[in-house]
Motif scaffolding. Structure first.
Motif, mmCIF file in Angstrom:
data_model
loop_
_atom_site.group_PDB
_atom_site.id
_atom_site.type_symbol
_atom_site.label_atom_id
_atom_site.label_comp_id
_atom_site.label_asym_id
_atom_site.label_seq_id
_atom_site.Cartn_x
_atom_site.Cartn_y
_atom_site.Cartn_z
ATOM 1 N N TYR A 111 0.818 -1.200 0.000
ATOM 2 C CA TYR A 111 0.000 0.000 0.000
ATOM 3 C C TYR A 111 0.859 1.261 0.000
ATOM 4 O O TYR A 111 1.958 1.281 0.536
ATOM 5 N N ASP A 112 0.334 2.314 -0.619
ATOM 6 C CA ASP A 112 0.925 3.651 -0.657
ATOM 7 C C ASP A 112 2.103 3.691 -1.640
ATOM 8 O O ASP A 112 2.233 2.842 -2.514
ATOM 9 N N HIS A 113 2.972 4.675 -1.439
ATOM 10 C CA HIS A 113 4.052 4.942 -2.400
ATOM 11 C C HIS A 113 4.980 3.733 -2.552
ATOM 12 O O HIS A 113 5.314 3.067 -1.575
ATOM 13 N N ALA A 114 5.381 3.474 -3.789
ATOM 14 C CA ALA A 114 6.260 2.338 -4.082
ATOM 15 C C ALA A 114 7.346 2.775 -5.043
ATOM 16 O O ALA A 114 7.133 3.633 -5.905
ATOM 17 N N CYS A 115 8.535 2.182 -4.878
ATOM 18 C CA CYS A 115 9.653 2.467 -5.776
ATOM 19 C C CYS A 115 9.583 1.640 -7.045
ATOM 20 O O CYS A 115 10.374 1.862 -7.970
ATOM 21 N N LEU A 116 8.672 0.656 -7.096
ATOM 22 C CA LEU A 116 8.429 -0.176 -8.287
ATOM 23 C C LEU A 116 9.620 -1.043 -8.652
ATOM 24 O O LEU A 116 9.798 -1.410 -9.813
ATOM 25 N N VAL A 185 6.026 0.461 -14.331
ATOM 26 C CA VAL A 185 6.456 -0.927 -14.501
ATOM 27 C C VAL A 185 6.164 -1.624 -13.180
ATOM 28 O O VAL A 185 6.938 -1.551 -12.230
ATOM 29 N N ASP A 186 4.995 -2.295 -13.081
ATOM 30 C CA ASP A 186 4.616 -2.958 -11.848
ATOM 31 C C ASP A 186 4.830 -4.467 -11.979
ATOM 32 O O ASP A 186 5.500 -4.945 -12.885
ATOM 33 N N THR A 187 4.244 -5.222 -11.075
ATOM 34 C CA THR A 187 4.469 -6.668 -11.064
ATOM 35 C C THR A 187 3.964 -7.342 -12.322
ATOM 36 O O THR A 187 4.431 -8.414 -12.685
ATOM 37 N N HIS A 188 3.006 -6.759 -12.984
ATOM 38 C CA HIS A 188 2.496 -7.375 -14.198
ATOM 39 C C HIS A 188 3.487 -7.261 -15.346
ATOM 40 O O HIS A 188 3.383 -7.960 -16.336
ATOM 41 N N HIS A 189 4.449 -6.347 -15.211
ATOM 42 C CA HIS A 189 5.425 -6.141 -16.274
ATOM 43 C C HIS A 189 6.815 -6.625 -15.896
ATOM 44 O O HIS A 189 7.742 -6.504 -16.667
ATOM 45 N N THR A 190 6.977 -7.167 -14.674
ATOM 46 C CA THR A 190 8.314 -7.505 -14.197
ATOM 47 C C THR A 190 9.004 -8.527 -15.079
ATOM 48 O O THR A 190 10.149 -8.351 -15.478
ATOM 49 N N VAL A 221 11.161 1.607 -26.702
ATOM 50 C CA VAL A 221 10.788 1.602 -25.285
ATOM 51 C C VAL A 221 12.023 1.807 -24.427
ATOM 52 O O VAL A 221 13.045 1.140 -24.626
ATOM 53 N N LEU A 222 11.921 2.707 -23.471
ATOM 54 C CA LEU A 222 13.010 3.000 -22.545
ATOM 55 C C LEU A 222 12.514 2.774 -21.123
ATOM 56 O O LEU A 222 11.473 3.311 -20.729
ATOM 57 N N PHE A 223 13.228 1.963 -20.347
ATOM 58 C CA PHE A 223 12.890 1.703 -18.952
ATOM 59 C C PHE A 223 13.822 2.508 -18.049
ATOM 60 O O PHE A 223 15.032 2.308 -18.070
ATOM 61 N N LYS A 224 13.263 3.412 -17.274
ATOM 62 C CA LYS A 224 14.031 4.216 -16.332
ATOM 63 C C LYS A 224 13.197 4.484 -15.088
ATOM 64 O O LYS A 224 12.011 4.831 -15.185
ATOM 65 N N CYS A 225 13.807 4.309 -13.915
ATOM 66 C CA CYS A 225 13.193 4.675 -12.639
ATOM 67 C C CYS A 225 11.838 4.004 -12.440
ATOM 68 O O CYS A 225 10.887 4.619 -11.932
ATOM 69 N N GLY A 226 11.727 2.741 -12.830
ATOM 70 C CA GLY A 226 10.488 2.013 -12.647
ATOM 71 C C GLY A 226 9.379 2.448 -13.574
ATOM 72 O O GLY A 226 8.210 2.129 -13.327
ATOM 73 N N ARG A 227 9.724 3.130 -14.665
ATOM 74 C CA ARG A 227 8.730 3.620 -15.606
ATOM 75 C C ARG A 227 9.125 3.285 -17.027
ATOM 76 O O ARG A 227 10.314 3.138 -17.334
ATOM 77 N N LYS A 228 8.118 3.194 -17.866
ATOM 78 C CA LYS A 228 8.326 2.840 -19.266
ATOM 79 C C LYS A 228 7.980 4.036 -20.137
ATOM 80 O O LYS A 228 6.890 4.593 -20.051
#
Length: 507
Positions: A111-116, A185-190, A221-228
């Motif tokens: 829950y709440d903020h996550a670093c992903l 980029v969450d668990t569905h994309h790990t 596609v570029l992956f940086k800081c838990g984001r796509k």
């Protein structure tokens, strides 16, 4: 005339223990818990996967709502055991897999903020929450601050404001001629993310931005800081401005600005209703990190701090650091100390510098109170890997340094015939050598012996290693002494409070 001092009456401290404290935190109403904590989708995810032991991880500020959320979930899944993870082993932004596994959990709901950061052992469902935001004010503030409508923009949200992503993105498309929405980029994309990293080239590009080609051939596609980031194939991320929606004091924004340090940044803080051009001095911050690199080059004994036990591939990073440091002639020790603080690390005075292997949002610490510098894996690799040079490009994600990562560079082997590379320290102005070969076993000699170090430096005093330093201490920490102490029955100890115990004579 002096007044006589009356004897202090005995106080057992029961009144202190029984005192009622008023909590300053306010709980969310029961009617809002369903919406704020995404209860219905959480229950559906649990039932769909057939989990029986479910761990709910809350940060400290949300523990007041934890019993209510557990009750709502437990009422719908009576055959499932739901329990709370309150005090995390490391940062609350990371998934506490170790704590969940202690209770044999099948999954974790964070829950709440996550670093992903991708996990490696348990499936995770993220509930980011829904922090309030005035969408109309946000649009107006952005229109007033970002007056150049031709500016190319990448829209990035902090996790607490993902619930307004679609609405804001649709309305900002009317203001900017070119705007791209980043995705989490969450668990569905790990698994997809890790597979893509393993297929990417091992050598980085000139600016360390190594995009992956997406199924859509017109985008990369570029992956940086838990984001796509999905960009046109003929464009680089450096040609875009980043518009961040979230708390401007959060480590997420700092992490983005350090990693994408060639991009202009704009931010809107929903709590303050302020949009501004970020004036964070990236170049000054990078020079501070370069100073830490120089301190790492001077270090002889390096402490490897395991700042996570859940982020995937952290063990590989520790092993790679040991290999690089061994080639550089430095001695290493690994520490697992949980949440870091100056007092814990001050116990290891023999260590010259620490390397923190943790999630991207935890690696940039405020080091003003620490006695030894703490560097990131990239900074230590720059200091010890002779094949890597400082270019100003930066990354806090240690997985990019591993084989298959966009910034991986193999450290060259040093043979017995190679000469050590002479260098001058920018900190002490003394001559140092990079790539010193392994020394003879100092455990067989005293610290005052002279040993041949290299052809450039004829002789040097062999320094004590950390083991010898610890052996010379008068206090070495708590000792169990199993079997050495007699077994006795428990006896009644002191009674009262620290200021006045029952056995003490009043004065």
């Amino acid at each position: 005339m002096d007044q006589p001092v009356s004897a202090t009456p005995f106080c057992s401290g029961d009144d202190v223990i029984a005192r009622k404290l008023e909590l300053t935190c306010t709980s969310t109403s029961r009617g809002d818990l369903h919406d704020v904590y995404d209860v219905d989708n959480t229950i559906q995810w649990i039932l769909l996967n057939g989990f029986k032991m479910v761990a709910l991880q809350f940060p400290d500020k949300l523990l007041v709502d934890a019993p209510g959320v557990v009750a709502l979930i437990q009422n719908k899944v009576s055959d499932v055991t739901v329990f709370i993870l309150g005090d995390t082993s490391y940062g609350s932004c990371c998934v506490d897999e170790v704590g969940a596994l202690h209770y044999k959990a099948d999954c974790v709901i964070h829950y709440d903020h996550a670093c992903l950061s991708p996990t490696q052992r348990l499936p995770v469902y993220y509930v980011y929450g829904k922090s309030s935001i005035d969408v109309d004010n946000c649009i107006n503030q952005i229109n007033e601050t970002c007056t150049d409508r031709t500016m190319k923009v990448v829209l990035v949200f902090d996790t607490e404001y993902l619930h307004v992503t679609d609405e804001l993105f649709k309305r900002l498309q009317n203001h900017f001629s070119s705007i791209i929405l980043s995705k989490q980029v969450d668990t569905h994309h790990t698994e997809t993310h890790n597979a893509c990293l393993k297929q990417s080239p091992s050598l980085p590009t000139e600016d360390n931005k190594n995009p992956l080609i997406s199924p859509d051939t017109s985008k990369s596609v570029l992956f940086k800081c838990g984001r796509k980031f999905e960009l046109p194939t003929d464009e680089q991320i450096d040609s875009y401005s980043i518009l961040f929606i979230g708390d401007t004091q959060s480590p997420t924004l700092t992490n983005l600005m350090m990693t994408l340090n060639k991009c202009p940044f704009y931010s809107y803080d929903p709590a303050k209703n302020i949009c501004r051009r970020e004036s964070f001095q990236v170049n000054k911050a990078l020079m501070k990190r370069y100073y830490l690199i120089e301190r790492a080059k001077d270090a002889r004994i390096v402490g490897l701090l395991a700042g996570t036990l859940g982020v995937t591939r952290y063990k590989e990073m520790l092993e790679q650091l040991k290999c690089v440091l061994r080639k550089a002639g430095k001695k290493t020790y690994t520490f697992v100390v949980g949440k870091l603080n100056p007092a814990k690390l001050a116990n290891f005075a023999e260590v010259d510098v620490f390397v923190l292997v943790s999630c991207p949002e935890s690696v940039l610490l405020d080091q003003s109170e620490f006695y030894r510098p703490i560097v990131s894996p990239l900074e230590m690799d720059i200091a010890c890997n002779q094949a890597r040079e400082w270019t100003g490009s930066y990354s806090t994600d240690f997985t990019e340094l591993l084989p298959g990562g966009a910034m991986h560079i193999e450290a060259p082997d040093i043979s017995e015939t190679d000469e050590a590379t002479p260098d001058v320290s920018l900190i002490s102005n003394k001559v140092r050598t990079i790539g010193i070969r392994d020394q003879p076993d100092v455990s067989q000699s005293t610290s005052t012996e002279l040993s041949l170090r290299s052809e450039q430096m004829s002789v040097a005093i062999t320094a004590d290693d950390a083991g010898e330093y610890l052996a010379s201490r008068s206090w070495k920490g708590l000792e169990q002494k199993l079997g050495e102490t007699p077994v006795v029955k428990a006896t009644e100890g002191q009674y009262g409070i620290a200021s006045y115990y029952q056995h003490e004579v009043s004065k």
